[in-house]
Enzyme design. Structure first.
Site, PDB file in Angstrom:
ATOM      1  N   ASP A   1      -3.114  13.468   2.314  1.00 26.00           N
ATOM      2  CA  ASP A   1      -2.251  13.971   1.237  1.00 26.00           C
ATOM      3  C   ASP A   1      -3.000  14.622   0.076  1.00 26.00           C
ATOM      4  OD1 ASP A   1       0.058  13.347   2.440  1.00 26.00           O
ATOM      5  OD2 ASP A   1       0.643  11.715   1.110  1.00 26.00           O
TER       6      ASP A   1
ATOM      7  N   VAL B   1       0.834  -1.200   0.000  1.00 20.68           N
ATOM      8  CA  VAL B   1       0.000   0.000   0.000  1.00 20.68           C
ATOM      9  C   VAL B   1       0.870   1.252   0.000  1.00 20.68           C
ATOM     10  CG1 VAL B   1      -1.628   1.355   1.371  1.00 20.68           C
ATOM     11  CG2 VAL B   1      -1.998  -1.094   1.054  1.00 20.68           C
ATOM     12  N   ALA B   2       1.990   1.199   0.734  1.00 23.79           N
ATOM     13  CA  ALA B   2       2.888   2.353   0.812  1.00 23.79           C
ATOM     14  C   ALA B   2       3.512   2.681  -0.541  1.00 23.79           C
ATOM     15  CB  ALA B   2       3.993   2.086   1.833  1.00 23.79           C
TER      16      ALA B   2
ATOM     17  N   GLU C   1      -2.088   6.088  -4.497  1.00 23.73           N
ATOM     18  CA  GLU C   1      -3.487   5.923  -4.903  1.00 23.73           C
ATOM     19  C   GLU C   1      -4.136   7.216  -5.405  1.00 23.73           C
ATOM     20  OE1 GLU C   1      -2.339   2.899  -1.894  1.00 23.73           O
ATOM     21  OE2 GLU C   1      -2.302   5.081  -1.925  1.00 23.73           O
TER      22      GLU C   1
ATOM     23  N   ASN D   1      -2.355   8.582   2.485  1.00 22.11           N
ATOM     24  CA  ASN D   1      -2.259   8.703   1.024  1.00 22.11           C
ATOM     25  C   ASN D   1      -3.486   9.353   0.392  1.00 22.11           C
ATOM     26  OD1 ASN D   1       0.203   7.494   1.158  1.00 22.11           O
ATOM     27  ND2 ASN D   1      -0.324   5.706  -0.064  1.00 22.11           N
TER      28      ASN D   1
ATOM     29  N   ASP E   1       1.383  34.733 -37.895  1.00 21.28           N
ATOM     30  CA  ASP E   1       0.892  35.572 -38.977  1.00 21.28           C
ATOM     31  C   ASP E   1       0.991  37.024 -38.546  1.00 21.28           C
ATOM     32  OD1 ASP E   1       0.279  33.969 -41.081  1.00 21.28           O
ATOM     33  OD2 ASP E   1      -1.812  33.675 -40.548  1.00 21.28           O
TER      34      ASP E   1
END
Length: 846
Positions: A657, A235-236, A240, A653, A282
């Site tokens: 975060d 998981v670390a 995610e 996570n 242009d």
């Protein structure tokens, strides 16, 4: 009923389908495996938290996609096609969706046919029908056998009027609508790189688990404990929240671009903008104001100021420019409107003249011929007269006589020289010069040969006041500006010089000169050429390809139907929103709603800023994940119990975060700062320019802080017991449930809060936090308060305490842990000081 002329698109995906799509990700699969293993081991709270987080993550993804879709739908409305219809004989522009059967639609070069039409008027009309037939060669239209025009096809030449027969799903293209439904937007290059990174991290997580089991076997650990630790480690390793954050930032960036008058049609162009090293622009309408005014006239062998009463004695000269004209005073090309205004100064109204001398035939302007011709029936007679206007260099080759002193005279070399000198004098004053010729004939054949020269006009299109500063801003940003125009070299040089692009005529290259050059010689000349003049659409494509072959990343502006090829070839095609044709807009990656060159600089600054923000968010998330891996691996290699549960890592996570990462992604940094740096390399990775060092350093720092917090209480106990601090002693103390719960809570809290402080420093790794304007990013302040609040909640609300296996912390512990977690800011400040010392050292060494 108006508003029905639309094609039904594929039905939108249901919320359930969107939700299931969010779960179809290798990173999510790892979490499902982790949840299943936790359940088998009886860790039901961990399993429930993992599954809850998966659902929350997928729900967030669905919401983000919905917001992105709404933003793109809003932009579609801004770029929806228009149609010009005749109401009581007057041209009126309306949204194409409001057409109804029976409307009379005006067609001209560059417009997209807005419905199925039957042509009632046709003048050299050609329509490209590849959307229906697959044939790219335009079809010539007439009023008999080829008198149908179909929705979604493009007018490439001429003009006409058509009556609406069918709209929406009743059109030919509507009957095969499923074939032209827009494909779903693909991932941008950045999203693809992040997707590859996610797969790589998935592989790394599996390898880490394998390493963990090898270590476990060597340390003779029990299998259930190792499985839980393996889940935590897997998981670390998985960021995610990363895909959702990047998707959200890119969606918001599209809306942000609208605020600087830029509509992004293709998401990758936001990223590519930051790489652009050459802008080909242009001249007319982009660098200039597109407000033409005739200031000089040359006729009868003399040069006059526009408005001079003497010009009224040259009726053929004045009438020719008014009659050989497709504009009205309100609608049309600015050059042609300027010629009509010149006629009005001498009481010559186009509508009155056309009643007296009706148009019977025409050859529309063509960028290859660089001229247009109209044929008229003289009032009260059967005599036909044609007028041709175009570039002086082209028109002179078609003339064999000159109108002087009320009669035709041979166009001798001295006369040609006088005309060329007059054209050069006008050009040197940055005037656009047009020539006019005439021919009396009884047929439609060879109308553009054997002409009689009538005169020249010089018109001025003032530079936009912000154009020169924008060129200077590009130069400071390491971006080269190239001007492309159809003007003569003298005119182009004068304008280029006033913009600060050129100092010498050797820096100007004309279309005829390009034609004489080999490909190698042409590519070599690109290094020193800043202005291209007398160019055709084919030249534009060659210029872009040549620049790209030399390694440049090219942005190209355009507005006409013939600009579409070069817009497609360029790395970033930029169409004009006000004067641009539908064909040009469809070929472009972005559209300027104000047709202003300075807007390109603003858009580029925003593009660089957006990419820098995405980079900051990604590096922040990856360094945070790396910190978690270091925390877990350190404990495992020391033979200690896992300092973090899977639920702790997921909480950090996805909950703690995500908000700081989003705050970094929408940081309102000063775009001008990014325009003081050279463009980045297109192949540059997110880890360039110290990105990898930042990720690894802060990852190690956060990991050490977390493992330090985890070992703090056991060490205090051992010191209090006057027991030597060894790994075995620490492991023994951690076997006490109360101590382990406290130690894991310390590690969990430190991990979450240290990452919040790390996010503040990531706003600008080269600037002190005391020099930052923190109120410029209110979302970051909210993220800090909410993040700490969530960490407090998870250690004080009984339900969450039980679910996460934490314990209640007292105020003294909170002060200690917050101070410990703020260490990343201390190292941030040290880094800023060292960077300044290094910069000063480099400055003195030079």
């Amino acid at each position: 009923m108006r508003g029905q002329n639309i094609l039904r698109e594929a039905p939108p995906k249901t919320p359930l389908a969107l939700f299931l799509e969010q779960l179809n990700d290798p990173l999510i699969f790892i979490l499902f495996v982790a949840a299943a293993i936790s359940m088998l081991l009886g860790e039901f709270s961990d399993s429930a938290i993992i599954l809850t987080v998966i659902v929350l993550n997928a729900t967030t993804g669905v919401i983000q996609e919905g917001r992105a879709r709404k933003a793109l739908e809003a932009l579609k409305k801004l770029t929806s096609p228009k149609a010009v219809i005749l109401e009581h004989g007057v041209p009126v522009e309306i949204p194409a969706k409001d057409l109804i059967p029976g409307d009379l639609v005006v067609l001209d070069a560059g417009r997209q046919v807005p419905a199925d039409l039957t042509l009632v008027e046709c003048h050299s009309l050609k329509i490209e029908e590849s959307a229906l037939t697959g044939e790219s060669v335009p079809t010539e239209k007439d009023l008999h056998t080829h008198n149908q025009a179909f929705m979604s096809t493009n007018v490439t030449y001429g003009r006409g009027i058509g009556r609406v027969d069918a709209i929406g799903m009743d059109t030919q293209i509507g009957k095969i609508a499923q074939m032209i439904n827009e494909a779903p937007a693909g991932a941008t290059p950045l999203q693809k790189r992040l997707g590859d990174l996610g797969k790589l991290l998935s592989v790394i997580s599996i390898l880490l688990c394998a390493v963990l089991f090898v270590v476990a076997m060597l340390q003779h650990r029990n299998l259930p404990e190792m499985l839980i630790t393996a889940i935590s480690l897997a998981v670390a390793a998985v960021p995610e929240g990363l895909p959702a954050i990047v998707t959200m930032v890119l969606a918001l960036s599209v809306t942000r671009m609208v605020k600087v008058n830029t509509i992004i049609r293709r998401l990758p162009s936001v990223e590519t903008l930051g790489c652009v090293s050459v802008v080909c622009s242009d001249k007319t309408g982009t660098l200039t104001q597109n407000k033409m005014t005739v200031t000089k006239c040359y006729t009868g062998g003399k040069l006059y100021e526009a408005g001079d009463s003497t010009l009224s004695s040259y009726p053929l000269f004045l009438e020719g420019f008014v009659l050989c004209n497709d504009a009205s005073l309100d609608v049309g090309d600015p050059t042609e409107i300027a010629l009509l205004q010149l006629g009005l100064q001498y009481h010559l109204d186009k509508d009155v003249l056309e009643k007296r001398c009706p148009r019977v035939f025409e050859i529309s302007f063509d960028s290859d011929r660089k001229c247009m011709t109209t044929q008229h029936l003289k009032s009260g007679s059967s005599t036909l007269v044609s007028y041709t206007k175009g570039a002086p260099s082209v028109l002179l080759t078609k003339c064999n006589s000159i109108y002087l002193d009320g009669r035709l005279q041979p166009l001798t070399a001295p006369y040609k020289k006088q005309i060329q000198e007059a054209a050069s004098e006008m050009s040197s004053q940055a005037l656009r010069v047009l020539a006019l010729g005439m021919k009396q004939t009884s047929s439609r054949d060879n109308l553009e040969s054997g002409l009689t020269f009538l005169g020249l006009v010089g018109m001025q299109d003032p530079l936009r006041p912000e154009a020169a500063p924008a060129v200077a801003a590009f130069r400071e940003a390491g971006v080269r500006t190239i001007m492309i125009t159809g003007d003569q070299k003298d005119t182009a040089f004068a304008i280029g010089k006033s913009l600060g692009l050129v100092q010498d005529k050797k820096q100007c290259l004309s279309g005829p000169e390009i034609n004489q050059m080999s490909e190698d010689a042409f590519v070599a000349s690109l290094k020193n050429t800043q202005v291209f003049c007398q160019v055709s659409p084919e030249h534009k494509v060659r210029i872009v390809k040549g620049l790209k072959s030399s390694g440049a990343i090219v942005a190209m502006t355009g507005d006409g139907v013939n600009d579409a090829p070069s817009l497609k070839v360029a790395d970033v095609g930029i169409a004009m929103g006000m004067t641009g044709t539908d064909v040009a807009k469809n070929a472009a990656d972005m559209v300027l709603t104000d047709d202003n060159f300075a807007t390109i600089a603003k858009a580029m600054a925003q593009g660089r800023c957006i990419y820098a923000n995405i980079k900051k968010a990604v590096l922040f998330l990856l360094s945070s994940n790396f910190g978690e891996i270091i925390t877990m691996l350190s404990a495992i290699l020391m033979g200690l119990i896992s300092p973090l549960k899977p639920s702790h890592i997921l909480w950090v996570n996805l909950i703690t975060d995500s908000l700081p990462a989003l705050a970094l992604g929408v940081d309102m940094d000063d775009p001008k700062r990014h325009m003081k740096r050279p463009p980045r390399d297109k192949e540059e990775t997110l880890f360039a320019h110290g990105g990898l060092v930042v990720t690894v350093f802060y990852g190690i720092l956060i990991g050490l802080l977390s493992i330090g917090a985890f070992l703090f209480l056991p060490m205090v106990i051992l010191i209090h017991q006057k027991t030597p601090i060894t790994l075995d002693a620490l492991s023994g103390v951690l076997k006490l449930p109360v101590v382990l719960t406290h130690a894991q809570t310390y590690a969990f809290t430190t991990l979450g809060i240290s990452q919040l402080f790390h996010a503040i420093g990531m706003r600008d790794i080269k600037r002190s936090i005391f020099a930052m304007n923190h109120f410029a990013n209110k979302l970051m302040l909210v993220a800090l308060v909410v993040g700490i609040g969530l960490q407090v909640a998870v250690t004080h609300i009984p339900f969450l305490v039980n679910a996460f296996g934490t314990c209640v912390l007292n105020s003294r512990e909170w002060i200690l842990l917050i101070a410990w977690s703020a260490v990343p800011l201390l190292f941030h400040e040290l880094g800023v000081i060292l960077n300044k010392i290094g910069g000063a050292f480099q400055g003195t060494s030079h």
